[in-house]
Design a protein around this motif. Structure first.
Motif, PDB file in Angstrom:
ATOM      1  N   SER A   1       3.689  -6.067  -3.399  1.00 28.23           N
ATOM      2  CA  SER A   1       3.840  -6.170  -1.781  1.00 28.23           C
ATOM      3  C   SER A   1       4.360  -7.756  -1.530  1.00 28.23           C
ATOM      4  CB  SER A   1       2.241  -6.336  -1.587  1.00 28.23           C
ATOM      5  OG  SER A   1       1.988  -7.060  -0.231  1.00 28.23           O
TER       6      SER A   1
ATOM      7  N   THR B 106       0.796  -1.172  -0.098  1.00 29.59           N
ATOM      8  CA  THR B 106      -0.143  -0.061   0.249  1.00 29.59           C
ATOM      9  C   THR B 106       0.946   1.177  -0.163  1.00 29.59           C
ATOM     10  OG1 THR B 106      -1.509  -1.312   1.279  1.00 29.59           O
ATOM     11  CG2 THR B 106      -2.059   1.069   1.255  1.00 29.59           C
TER      12      THR B 106
ATOM     13  N   LYS C 145       1.482 -13.457  -0.323  1.00 29.58           N
ATOM     14  CA  LYS C 145       1.515 -13.205  -1.697  1.00 29.58           C
ATOM     15  C   LYS C 145       2.642 -14.098  -2.280  1.00 29.58           C
ATOM     16  CE  LYS C 145      -1.219  -9.779  -1.546  1.00 29.58           C
ATOM     17  NZ  LYS C 145      -1.137  -8.316  -1.495  1.00 29.58           N
TER      18      LYS C 145
HETATM   19  C1  LIG Z   1      -2.097  -7.225  -1.223  1.00 28.72           C
HETATM   20  C2  LIG Z   1      -2.537  -6.200  -2.155  1.00 28.72           C
HETATM   21  C3  LIG Z   1      -1.916  -4.568  -2.008  1.00 28.72           C
HETATM   22  C4  LIG Z   1      -1.405  -4.058  -0.753  1.00 28.72           C
HETATM   23  O1  LIG Z   1      -0.500  -4.647  -0.423  1.00 28.72           O
HETATM   24  P1  LIG Z   1      -0.032  -4.562   1.186  1.00 28.72           P
HETATM   25  O2  LIG Z   1       1.372  -5.067   1.483  1.00 28.72           O
HETATM   26  O3  LIG Z   1      -0.802  -5.548   1.908  1.00 28.72           O
HETATM   27  O4  LIG Z   1       0.005  -3.132   1.800  1.00 28.72           O
HETATM   28  C5  LIG Z   1      -2.216  -3.799  -3.064  1.00 28.72           C
HETATM   29  N1  LIG Z   1      -3.012  -4.136  -4.039  1.00 28.72           N
HETATM   30  C6  LIG Z   1      -3.139  -5.436  -4.445  1.00 28.72           C
HETATM   31  C7  LIG Z   1      -4.125  -5.772  -5.514  1.00 28.72           C
HETATM   32  C8  LIG Z   1      -3.070  -6.349  -3.458  1.00 28.72           C
HETATM   33  O5  LIG Z   1      -3.474  -7.777  -3.692  1.00 28.72           O
END
Ligand SMILES: *Cc1c(COP(=O)(O)O)cnc(C)c1O
Length: 381
Positions: A188, A63, A193
């Motif tokens: 991320s 984010t 992930k």
């Molecule tokens: C996980 C995710 C984010 C944000 O990542 P974080 O590390 O949790 O802040 C942003 N965009 C998408 C599409 C995501 O799947």
């Protein structure tokens, strides 16, 4: 079943690389350089090579990566940024947070990514950028997105949080990694992930030196020289422990991608030909890294939700990514987008169902899940 099924199995994944991970962690603790340790640079360089991109700037989470990329554009309040309406909240949240206006566009019914044929109709003199999201692990239609961006002089920031390692081949034959196509791309390292650390982490990619300098400066309180602050920035960094873990896991990323593709192929084989569901479709010119394996239950929300709860009773988890499109979220609903504005996304929210997919799946697990899914559907008839 020997152990409970999970959407992702990070524990088994860890056990395969336990010694290396433990050693990497202990080394960082022993060295004591918890912030800006050498592992951070090493990881940025490793990922830069893996993706074949000019610059990787590590930061605190995905984010933040989006927010910092958006801050680098120096937009003014009210400027418009185009986003797909079917995505995780973070994509649009940072736009709102910076006082910019998220302008939403529907997605492709079979690929789940922004429908490029609907972008131009929402472009106004205030439009400044497009944020395509490479949802579930394959790239958006980047030929079209880049062409529109060029034609209208718009920035492109790719949200590659779910698609690290995915490769897109342009009509002219050129192949680039997800996140390394537009002006900037973000990802991320959230644990679940495809390249996950053991906490929060993220990164921004760019091929342009000027963007890279600016991104590093913003991540570091707007300073290039210590205690000299050129712009308002943030404090966003990947800590050394996470970088050390990611250095080990980056070496596994190719294997992770094949394992996920293998699981997806097994699912395809077990579920294709059923008239009540759609298996995920692959785009011809993008590889898929299967962050999610998302089917569509054609009968809609009621049946989909019933299937999900029956599966849960049998110990099989599943998730709905995503149940509510952005324009129907209270945080965004300013009344400008009544129900029916984005029929594809609204319909997807009623019928998508993501099945367990991770790096430790075997054929037996996939068969069990598919078998139960089919049985549950038949029982509900
Ligand atoms: C996980 C995710 C984010 C944000 O990542 P974080 O590390 O949790 O802040 C942003 N965009 C998408 C599409 C995501 O799947």
């Amino acid at each position: 079943m020997s152990k409970p099924m999970q959407m992702v199995d990070l524990k088994s994944q860890y056990h395969r690389i336990k010694d290396e991970i433990n050693e990497a962690i202990l080394h960082v603790i022993d060295q004591g350089q918890f912030i800006k340790g050498p592992e951070v640079k090493q990881f940025e360089e490793g990922l830069r090579n893996y993706l074949d991109v000019g610059h990787v700037i590590a930061c605190a989470n995905g984010t933040d990566a989006l927010q910092v990329a958006m801050m680098a554009l120096s937009l003014k309040p009210g400027d418009e940024v185009i986003v797909p309406v079917f995505t995780y909240i973070a994509t649009a949240e940072v736009i709102g947070l910076l006082g910019l206006k998220p302008v939403m566009v529907d997605v492709e019914p079979d690929m789940f990514c922004i429908d490029a044929s609907k972008i131009e109709e929402v472009i106004t003199p205030n439009t400044k950028a497009i944020v395509p999201v490479h949802l579930f692990g394959q790239c958006a239609n980047m030929d079209a997105v880049m062409m529109i961006a060029q034609k209208h002089g718009l920035f492109v920031i790719e949200d590659a949080a779910q698609a690290i390692g995915s490769r897109y081949t342009f009509e002219d034959g050129k192949t680039l990694s997800a996140g390394c196509i537009g002006d900037m791309g973000t990802t991320s390292f959230f644990p679940s992930k495809n390249l996950g650390c053991y906490g929060d982490g993220g990164a921004i990619f760019t091929n342009q030196n000027e963007w890279a300098d600016r991104l590093r400066m913003i991540c570091n309180h707007g300073q290039k020289v210590q205690y000299v602050h050129d712009v308002i920035g943030v404090n966003s960094r990947l800590d050394t422990l996470q970088a050390a873990i990611l250095n080990v896991k980056l070496g596994e990323l190719d294997r992770y991608e094949s394992a996920r593709n293998q699981a997806a192929t097994w699912y395809d084989q077990s579920l294709s030909g059923l008239e009540w569901l759609d298996i995920p479709r692959r785009r011809e010119n993008s590889t898929h890294v299967f962050h999610q394996y998302t089917i569509k239950v054609k009968d809609g929300r009621e049946k989909r939700d019933a299937i999900r709860s029956e599966l849960a009773k049998r110990g099989i988890p599943s998730m709905i990514y995503y149940p509510i499109p952005l324009h129907q979220q209270k945080a965004f609903n300013t009344g400008s987008y009544p129900t029916g504005t984005f029929p594809v996304s609204e319909h997807l929210c009623d019928c998508v169902l993501s099945l367990p997919i991770h790096t430790e799946m075997d054929l037996e697990m996939v068969k069990t899940i598919a078998h139960n899914l089919i049985e549950v559907y038949q029982d509900l008839q």
